[in-house]
Design a protein around this motif. Structure first.
Motif, PDB file in Angstrom:
ATOM      1  N   GLY A 111       0.804  -1.218   0.000  1.00 46.14           N
ATOM      2  CA  GLY A 111       0.000   0.000   0.000  1.00 46.14           C
ATOM      3  C   GLY A 111       0.830   1.258   0.000  1.00 46.14           C
ATOM      4  N   ASN A 238     -11.943   7.237  -9.666  1.00 49.49           N
ATOM      5  CA  ASN A 238     -12.876   6.468  -8.844  1.00 49.49           C
ATOM      6  C   ASN A 238     -13.547   5.320  -9.582  1.00 49.49           C
ATOM      7  OD1 ASN A 238     -12.249   8.128  -6.755  1.00 49.49           O
ATOM      8  ND2 ASN A 238     -14.329   8.787  -6.314  1.00 49.49           N
ATOM      9  N   PHE A 241     -10.976   2.389 -10.289  1.00 47.93           N
ATOM     10  CA  PHE A 241     -10.460   1.689  -9.112  1.00 47.93           C
ATOM     11  C   PHE A 241     -11.569   1.145  -8.217  1.00 47.93           C
ATOM     12  CE2 PHE A 241      -6.396   3.580 -10.266  1.00 47.93           C
ATOM     13  CZ  PHE A 241      -5.557   2.507 -10.007  1.00 47.93           C
ATOM     14  N   LEU A 245     -11.007  -2.565  -7.118  1.00 46.49           N
ATOM     15  CA  LEU A 245     -10.935  -2.930  -5.700  1.00 46.49           C
ATOM     16  C   LEU A 245     -12.077  -3.861  -5.296  1.00 46.49           C
ATOM     17  CD1 LEU A 245      -9.864   0.480  -4.118  1.00 46.49           C
ATOM     18  CD2 LEU A 245      -8.466  -1.554  -4.432  1.00 46.49           C
ATOM     19  N   THR A 302     -13.327   0.768   1.282  1.00 43.32           N
ATOM     20  CA  THR A 302     -13.570   1.360  -0.037  1.00 43.32           C
ATOM     21  C   THR A 302     -14.930   2.051  -0.064  1.00 43.32           C
ATOM     22  OG1 THR A 302     -12.258  -0.404  -1.056  1.00 43.32           O
ATOM     23  CG2 THR A 302     -13.676   0.890  -2.512  1.00 43.32           C
ATOM     24  N   LEU A 312     -10.246   7.871  -4.870  1.00 38.72           N
ATOM     25  CA  LEU A 312      -9.421   6.661  -4.782  1.00 38.72           C
ATOM     26  C   LEU A 312      -8.091   6.922  -5.481  1.00 38.72           C
ATOM     27  CD1 LEU A 312     -12.136   3.929  -5.475  1.00 38.72           C
ATOM     28  CD2 LEU A 312     -10.985   4.381  -3.303  1.00 38.72           C
ATOM     29  N   ILE A 317      -5.764   4.304  -1.567  1.00 45.43           N
ATOM     30  CA  ILE A 317      -5.707   2.863  -1.846  1.00 45.43           C
ATOM     31  C   ILE A 317      -4.665   2.200  -0.948  1.00 45.43           C
ATOM     32  CG2 ILE A 317      -5.181   1.124  -3.611  1.00 45.43           C
ATOM     33  CD1 ILE A 317      -6.281   3.117  -5.680  1.00 45.43           C
ATOM     34  N   ILE A 320      -6.332   1.592   2.294  1.00 36.64           N
ATOM     35  CA  ILE A 320      -7.249   0.455   2.193  1.00 36.64           C
ATOM     36  C   ILE A 320      -6.481  -0.859   2.249  1.00 36.64           C
ATOM     37  CG2 ILE A 320      -8.859  -0.728   0.647  1.00 36.64           C
ATOM     38  CD1 ILE A 320      -9.715   2.082  -0.348  1.00 36.64           C
TER      39      ILE A 320
END
Length: 458
Positions: A111, A238, A241, A245, A302, A312, A317, A320
């Motif tokens: 990450g 957004n 991803f 995700l 998310t 995002l 990310i 997350i």
């Protein structure tokens, strides 16, 4: 951070299902790294990836530097995949089993490789930890966790190398030496500082890194070197991803269910874990159940970002992914949700917009305080999240963004402040529930005095 004595992988005499589980773990996480690698080529051409990778390797990388914006999306994903492969290689070379804390470290490294870590600035710190292990004559595997998490201070290496107007050769030498020194100091300091917050902050290395980063920045500032924080973030990704995700977490969820034979029996017991001192969920729960917990945490995180109107980007990310990783070592839906709520409530009245990158990072990484919620209850978690939101936005000046785990630094102070207070209230509540002491009944029996003895000499 709690130090775990990792177990050497035995190729002979191990249970068949143990070996199978270990192979499945490597397969899942290699697939994750490969997914990031292939995804990079879906966003950018090989030439763009090469050029972007050079930018990432030679950037100061201070918090917050979104590699999506600094270079390009593909290069950031490529960097994350290479760092994932490097982490798996270190685990393999150290001959240890992949446990919960190592899974947390793996996803945290991946990450943060979207906004601060890279192959260059992480390596000297790992070598420093290795040097410490050699000096104290302890296997490097015992210090693998601080080596991986300690790369939070990678920006110190990059800043000294590329951003102090030094000749490149001198900058590389001083940057590598600084990184090595940081790595050398991390294990003993992390072990000491774990007592400060009593295990109620999961990012103990983040707190330790904040102390070390503050020291380094103070030294540089004492020589008149100005180092300021930055905020380079991207937007507009957004739709792409969100699909990526949610798809990733759906696959992770299904793998977990299938591997655990669609058995949810232990999940309620997992939700009862406080998360204090970064517990190893893999020691108490099936690997498949851990994967489902990680997937659920990723989906929740998310969704929170999207529901409040956030972006995002690389740092978000990265946050997350970090929560997902700690789904194997302390976090679950029950102890994370109150932290989100506390940050959200305070964010409504804060100077920063609730959907800003800084506020979202406070929410995502503020889950370092999940053990407070798990141990003292959801109301305590809401209070911890609220305090964290207030502090974390004002503490990065101390280390000037050199500590990528700024929320871990803040979380250590919050945990150290709140834990004794919550203990006090718990003691008062317990005392109030106890029945009052009753006076013993009066003794109505006639007391018989002993005969008086004449001891005179007459």
């Amino acid at each position: 951070m709690k130090f775990y004595k990792t177990t050497t992988v035995q190729t002979a005499g191990s249970e068949p299902n143990e070996l199978m589980t270990e192979r499945v773990k490597y397969s899942v996480f290699l697939a994750f790294g490969t997914f990031l690698f292939l995804l990079a080529f879906a966003f950018n051409s090989p030439k763009e990836l090469w050029e972007g990778s050079l930018i990432i390797l030679t950037s100061p990388a201070k918090l917050v530097t979104d590699y999506f914006e600094l270079a390009n999306i593909g290069s950031a994903l490529l960097n994350a995949s290479l760092m994932t492969f490097k982490t798996l290689a270190l685990i393999r070379l150290s001959r240890v089993k992949i446990n919960g804390p190592l899974i947390a470290a793996l996803f945290t490294v991946a990450g943060f490789s979207l906004f601060g870590k890279n192959l260059y600035n992480s390596l000297p710190i790992i070598l420093g930890v290795y040097g410490y292990a050699k000096i104290v004559r302890v296997p490097f595997s015992n210090y693998l966790l601080p080596a991986l998490f300690g790369t939070a201070l990678g920006p110190v290496v990059s800043e000294i190398t590329f951003n102090l107007d030094l000749p490149l050769t001198l900058g590389i030498i001083l940057g590598v030496l600084a990184g090595f020194l940081i790595g050398f100091l991390l294990p003993p300091l992390a072990k000491h500082f774990a007592h400060f917050h009593q295990g109620f902050s999961l990012y103990n290395i983040g707190f330790t890194a904040g102390i070390i980063g503050t020291f380094f920045i103070s030294m540089l500032r004492s020589f008149g070197i100005k180092i300021n924080t930055v905020e380079i973030v991207s937007s507009g990704h957004n739709q792409a991803f969100a699909i990526i995700l949610y798809g990733l977490f759906l696959v992770l969820f299904l793998i977990g269910l299938i591997y655990n034979q669609w058995n949810w029996a232990d999940y309620r017991r997992l939700l009862q874990q406080s998360g204090r001192s970064m517990p190893d969920f893999s020691a108490s729960f099936p690997f498949g159940l851990i994967l489902t917990n990680m997937a659920l945490l990723g989906t929740l995180s998310t969704s929170y970002v999207l529901l409040v109107g956030g972006e995002l980007n690389g740092p978000i990310i990265g946050g997350i992914f970090t929560i997902v990783g700690f789904g194997a070592a302390g976090k679950h839906l029950k102890n994370v949700a109150p932290i989100f709520l506390g940050v959200f409530v305070v964010g409504l009245f804060n100077a920063s917009e609730i959907n800003s990158t800084s506020a979202l990072l406070a929410a995502l990484f503020g889950t370092t305080l999940a053990p407070i919620s798990g141990y003292y209850g959801p109301l305590a978690g809401v209070i911890a999240g609220a305090f964290h939101m207030a502090l974390v936005l004002n503490i990065s000046y101390l280390h000037a963004g050199m500590n990528l785990y700024n929320n871990g630094f803040s979380g250590g102070f919050i945990a150290a402040l709140l834990a004794p207070i919550f203990d006090l209230f718990a003691t008062i509540r317990k005392d109030r529930k106890m029945p009052p002491l009753k006076e013993p009944p009066a003794d109505t029996t006639k007391k018989v005095l002993p005969p008086k003895i004449d001891i005179s000499l007459d």
